[in-house]
Structure formats: structure tokens, C-alpha cells
Design an enzyme around this catalytic site. Structure first.
Site, PDB file in Angstrom:
ATOM      1  N   ARG A   1      -3.174   4.340   3.431  1.00 59.79           N
ATOM      2  CA  ARG A   1      -3.250   2.953   3.855  1.00 59.79           C
ATOM      3  C   ARG A   1      -1.908   2.267   3.691  1.00 59.79           C
ATOM      4  NH1 ARG A   1      -7.141   2.536  -0.232  1.00 59.79           N
ATOM      5  NH2 ARG A   1      -7.519   4.597   0.558  1.00 59.79           N
TER       6      ARG A   1
ATOM      7  N   GLY B   1       0.835  -1.196   0.000  1.00 59.88           N
ATOM      8  CA  GLY B   1       0.000   0.000   0.000  1.00 59.88           C
ATOM      9  C   GLY B   1       0.866   1.240   0.000  1.00 59.88           C
ATOM     10  N   GLN B   2       0.984   1.855   1.146  1.00 60.76           N
ATOM     11  CA  GLN B   2       1.760   3.079   1.343  1.00 60.76           C
ATOM     12  C   GLN B   2       1.352   4.146   0.335  1.00 60.76           C
ATOM     13  OE1 GLN B   2       5.617   1.019   1.296  1.00 60.76           O
ATOM     14  NE2 GLN B   2       5.792   1.515   3.475  1.00 60.76           N
ATOM     15  N   HIS B   3       0.047   4.392   0.278  1.00 60.54           N
ATOM     16  CA  HIS B   3      -0.499   5.428  -0.591  1.00 60.54           C
ATOM     17  C   HIS B   3      -1.916   5.773  -0.144  1.00 60.54           C
ATOM     18  CE1 HIS B   3      -2.016   1.718  -2.541  1.00 60.54           C
ATOM     19  NE2 HIS B   3      -3.084   2.461  -2.786  1.00 60.54           N
ATOM     20  N   ALA B   4      -2.453   6.809  -0.732  1.00 59.51           N
ATOM     21  CA  ALA B   4      -3.860   7.203  -0.554  1.00 59.51           C
ATOM     22  C   ALA B   4      -4.440   7.388  -1.949  1.00 59.51           C
ATOM     23  CB  ALA B   4      -3.965   8.497   0.250  1.00 59.51           C
TER      24      ALA B   4
END
Length: 145
Positions: free
Chosen positions: A95, A47-50
Site C-alpha cells: 500500500r 505507507g510504502q509497505h505491506a
């Protein structure tokens, strides 16, 4: 924060269990895309993004995974380990997925097709946009905020 735990209706008998998901019935949007994540090692963070506009429903159909979720006001952790429920994640929520069990399979239903321009992959950029969304008058007066 624009997240919610969604329980699903289970149908079953001695032969086994079944969960059916229909857009605009069991899932609060029209399903435009489905993908799943599997064979992820425990120490990996995904993830490590929005997303600016995308809404998703994530379900651990097998095993378990922990989601770190943040709308810019602070993080919350949600562990998914039951195929009979999922977590609804609205737009502008950062997330990160971690602590994958060895057998984990995460299925994600999305309300839009894949669009790389909807992603925010830099956390500082996300915070900047999240604060501008939360305080539009302040963002207009102070563009650097």
C-alpha cells in the site's frame, strides 16, 4: 487482490450524521488498534509497505486520499473520499497513500497490535514473498523465485 470496499450504516437526522463501527459487526475483525494520519501534504507518499498477516480497514473520515494497492499481480488505485465507507486491506497487499487533500484525515482500524516484524518495507522483498505465498509449491522447488 484481498481488498474490498465496505459501506457503513449511517444514522442521522437534522442534527447531523453518525457512523458507529463495532468489531465483528460492522468491521469483519476484532479491532486491536486504531491510528489516524493527518496534516499530510499532497506531494507526500505514505505507507510504502505491506504486512505479512495484518488486516486493516482504512477510512477517510475527512477529505480524500488515493491508495495504490498491489498484491504482486499488479496495482490498483482506490480513492477514499466518503466517511461512510472504507477499504478493507488484507495481508500481503502493498500500500502507498498519495494525493492527500489539505483537510485529509485517514483513520485505520487493525486486527493486531503494532508489530514491526510484520512489515515488509522493500518492494522487491514484498514481491518475492507475495509470489512465494501465491505459489507455495514453486517457492519450495525454486527458493530463489
Amino acid at each position: 487482490m484481498d481488498i474490498a470496499r465496505i459501506p457503513f450504516q449511517i444514522h442521522g437526522d437534522s442534527r447531523g450524521m453518525l457512523v458507529a463501527l463495532e468489531g465483528m459487526r460492522d468491521v469483519p475483525f476484532d479491532i486491536r488498534r486504531v491510528y489516524y494520519i493527518f496534516a499530510t501534504r499532497d506531494e507526500v507518499r505514505r505507507g510504502q509497505h505491506a504486512h505479512r498477516t495484518l488486516t486493516q480497514l482504512a477510512i477517510a473520515v475527512r477529505g480524500s486520499v488515493t491508495f495504490l494497492l498491489d498484491d504482486g499481480t499488479g496495482p490498483a488505485e482506490v480513492t477514499l473520499d466518503d466517511p461512510a465507507s472504507g477499504v478493507l486491506i488484507g495481508p500481503m497487499v502493498w500500500r502507498e497513500l498519495h494525493h492527500f487533500s489539505e483537510d485529509c484525515v485517514v483513520m485505520v482500524l487493525a486486527d493486531q497490535l503494532y508489530d514491526p516484524t510484520d512489515y515488509i518495507a522493500d518492494y522487491e522483498q514484498f514481491l518475492s514473498e507475495a509470489h512465494a505465498t501465491a505459489f507455495p509449491g514453486v517457492a519450495a522447488a525454486w527458493p530463489g523465485r
